[in-house]
Scaffold this motif. Structure first.
Motif, PDB file in Angstrom:
ATOM      1  N   UNK A 116       0.799  -1.234   0.000  1.00 54.36           N
ATOM      2  CA  UNK A 116       0.000   0.000   0.000  1.00 54.36           C
ATOM      3  C   UNK A 116       0.832   1.285   0.000  1.00 54.36           C
ATOM      4  N   UNK A 117       2.133   1.198  -0.235  1.00 52.93           N
ATOM      5  CA  UNK A 117       2.956   2.417  -0.209  1.00 52.93           C
ATOM      6  C   UNK A 117       2.629   3.356  -1.365  1.00 52.93           C
ATOM      7  N   UNK A 118       1.897   2.871  -2.366  1.00 45.22           N
ATOM      8  CA  UNK A 118       1.496   3.742  -3.466  1.00 45.22           C
ATOM      9  C   UNK A 118       0.268   4.583  -3.131  1.00 45.22           C
ATOM     10  N   UNK A 119      -0.391   4.263  -2.021  1.00 48.26           N
ATOM     11  CA  UNK A 119      -1.551   5.043  -1.591  1.00 48.26           C
ATOM     12  C   UNK A 119      -1.020   6.236  -0.803  1.00 48.26           C
ATOM     13  N   UNK A 120      -1.071   7.427  -1.411  1.00 46.37           N
ATOM     14  CA  UNK A 120      -0.403   8.593  -0.842  1.00 46.37           C
ATOM     15  C   UNK A 120      -1.322   9.564  -0.122  1.00 46.37           C
ATOM     16  N   UNK A 121      -2.598   9.582  -0.465  1.00 40.03           N
ATOM     17  CA  UNK A 121      -3.485  10.579   0.121  1.00 40.03           C
ATOM     18  C   UNK A 121      -4.909  10.046   0.153  1.00 40.03           C
ATOM     19  N   UNK A 122      -5.820  10.893   0.618  1.00 40.14           N
ATOM     20  CA  UNK A 122      -7.214  10.484   0.751  1.00 40.14           C
ATOM     21  C   UNK A 122      -7.844  10.161  -0.597  1.00 40.14           C
ATOM     22  N   UNK A 123      -7.464  10.907  -1.612  1.00 38.48           N
ATOM     23  CA  UNK A 123      -8.007  10.653  -2.949  1.00 38.48           C
ATOM     24  C   UNK A 123      -7.618   9.255  -3.417  1.00 38.48           C
ATOM     25  N   UNK A 124      -6.331   8.905  -3.262  1.00 39.01           N
ATOM     26  CA  UNK A 124      -5.875   7.558  -3.620  1.00 39.01           C
ATOM     27  C   UNK A 124      -6.634   6.502  -2.840  1.00 39.01           C
ATOM     28  N   UNK A 125      -6.791   6.739  -1.555  1.00 39.24           N
ATOM     29  CA  UNK A 125      -7.446   5.762  -0.687  1.00 39.24           C
ATOM     30  C   UNK A 125      -8.895   5.547  -1.098  1.00 39.24           C
ATOM     31  N   UNK A 126      -9.599   6.633  -1.382  1.00 39.85           N
ATOM     32  CA  UNK A 126     -11.011   6.511  -1.762  1.00 39.85           C
ATOM     33  C   UNK A 126     -11.177   5.768  -3.083  1.00 39.85           C
ATOM     34  N   UNK A 127     -10.236   5.948  -4.005  1.00 37.72           N
ATOM     35  CA  UNK A 127     -10.305   5.245  -5.281  1.00 37.72           C
ATOM     36  C   UNK A 127      -9.939   3.775  -5.138  1.00 37.72           C
ATOM     37  N   UNK A 128      -9.080   3.475  -4.181  1.00 42.38           N
ATOM     38  CA  UNK A 128      -8.549   2.124  -4.042  1.00 42.38           C
ATOM     39  C   UNK A 128      -9.492   1.187  -3.301  1.00 42.38           C
TER      40      UNK A 128
END
Length: 435
Positions: A116-128
């Motif tokens: 999950x190191x590619x998940x950098x911010x809330x936007x990434x998290x919500x899409x993932x």
């Protein structure tokens, strides 16, 4: 006549108004609108298990080869500091308190690589993530206050029992998407089914308190669910990083218990057990961690030069030698079960050893010692696995022999077997001597 025409005109004008009105569906925001599954969920049952075994895990008094004692990490020079072991409880009498924020799953394989190191911010998290179970749940093996608390108000003591006894604690959830696609797209992707495959599952631990902790021989005082806890320590901070991880390195690592992450390996996805098929047939999402069988006493030196003794996770993969960090040893695995078509498996040949397990793996899997089995049960006479989807499997006799810490480290023998597509809900037998 005029009185009749006027109401008709009014109704017609309203119809035209609604036809011309743009809705969120027209704007492509349909996934953000409430759906029936967010209000009333009848298809998926989410179960959490805190055991290595999926079926009939060892009783508390059977742990540690039938002694019922907590494992104790090696201590002395160059190892854990000498521990204070006054009045330590049996493992079955250890109070355990779990505060779980939510459970998530994801179908975005590439974005989740490298833990999950590619998940950098809330936007990434919500899409993932698919946020299937965002409602906090509190489990406790004993109550922690005289008045009402979050655990007792939500049947948390019963859920803790189910979390540890193999039944599984029910966690309120919504159905994830099955992403129905046409047969052309399914065929071009090499799939014979419609739906979506998920590659990640995550349990977000807000707090995990084990009820035996001493600082310089005195009971540790902490808090759980905003209530004072005596002789208990939240071990989430202790297990977020592998022992020896530098402060600078921690800024680039996702904490291991926020979330406790399951990543489906390529060898596990060939005959996937993380597929949500299109349709209405009910299914179970089972997510588990190896907590019950792997409770071990550790120690470390505080910044005040005092020694803290506490109950954490056994040193399965990463050896703990007195560091403040002791993570990397709690594993997670998830699977989706379709009870209407799944079959049962009985395994003959169990020798009733409390150091051996039957582990069930997909045929393509070859790593039996660094992951949780797809399904597992102690190697007893009359061993049984309740649910297996159709496919080809390996049954493996595994032993906790080299370093006895509750987690099997030795492959004794294995055999291959098949669960056919039809008929449904049958019971099949495999013979595998163990040990």
């Amino acid at each position: 006549m005029k009185t009749l025409i006027i109401p008709i005109l009014v109704i017609f004008s309203h119809i035209i108004l609604f036809i011309d009105c743009k809705t969120k569906l027209d704007l492509g925001d349909e996934s953000k609108l409430p759906v029936i599954s967010t209000l009333f969920n009848n298809r998926m049952l989410l179960l959490l298990k805190g055991t290595y075994a999926t079926d009939n895990p060892l009783d508390w008094n059977e742990l540690n080869n039938g002694t019922g004692e907590l494992y104790i990490d090696s201590q002395g020079d160059g190892l854990d500091p000498t521990m204070t072991l006054v009045n330590r409880p049996k493992v079955g009498n250890l109070p355990i308190f779990l505060d779980i924020g939510e459970v998530r799953i994801s179908s975005k394989y590439v974005k989740g690589l490298n833990d999950l190191t590619q998940i950098r911010d809330t936007v990434d998290s919500n899409k993932f993530w698919d946020y299937i179970a965002p409602n906090r749940q509190v489990f406790c093996t004993v109550t922690y206050s005289f008045d009402n608390n979050t655990c007792t108000e939500s049947d948390g003591i019963l859920k803790a029992s189910d979390f540890f006894n193999g039944i599984g604690a029910q966690f309120p959830s919504n159905d994830p998407s099955s992403e129905t696609i046409g047969w052309e797209s399914s065929y071009s992707a090499g799939r014979s089914w419609f739906g979506r495959e998920y590659y990640y599952a995550a349990i977000y631990f807000r707090s995990l308190v084990t009820g035996y902790a001493l600082d310089a021989g005195a009971p540790v005082t902490g808090r759980f669910d905003n209530r004072p806890i005596v002789n208990g320590l939240n071990i989430v901070p202790r297990n977020n990083y592998v022992a020896g991880t530098s402060t600078s390195a921690k800024s680039t690592i996702v904490p291991k218990l926020f979330p406790a992450l399951y990543t489906q390996l390529p060898s596990q996805s060939v005959q996937s057990d993380m597929q949500v098929r299109d349709g209405f047939d009910p299914y179970i999402l089972e997510v588990r961690v190896n907590l019950k069988e792997n409770l071990m006493l550790h120690s470390y030196v505080t910044s005040r030069a005092t020694t803290v003794t506490y109950v954490g996770i056994s040193d399965i993969f990463y050896d703990h030698k007195g560091e403040g960090d002791a993570g990397g040893n709690l594993l997670t695995r998830a699977r989706i079960i379709y009870p209407e078509t799944a079959s049962s498996l009985t395994i003959s040949g169990g020798g009733n050893s409390l150091l051996h397990y039957y582990g069930i793996f997909r045929e393509q899997e070859s790593d039996f010692l660094n992951v949780l089995p797809l399904a597992a049960t102690p190697a007893k006479q009359g061993a049984k696995i309740k649910y297996l989807n159709p496919g080809t499997y390996k049954a493996v006799c595994l032993g906790d022999l080299v370093k006895q810490d509750g987690f099997p480290d030795t492959v004794v023998r294995e055999t291959t077997f098949n669960i056919p597509e039809y008929p449904f809900r049958q019971t099949y037998n495999v013979d595998l001597t163990c040990p």
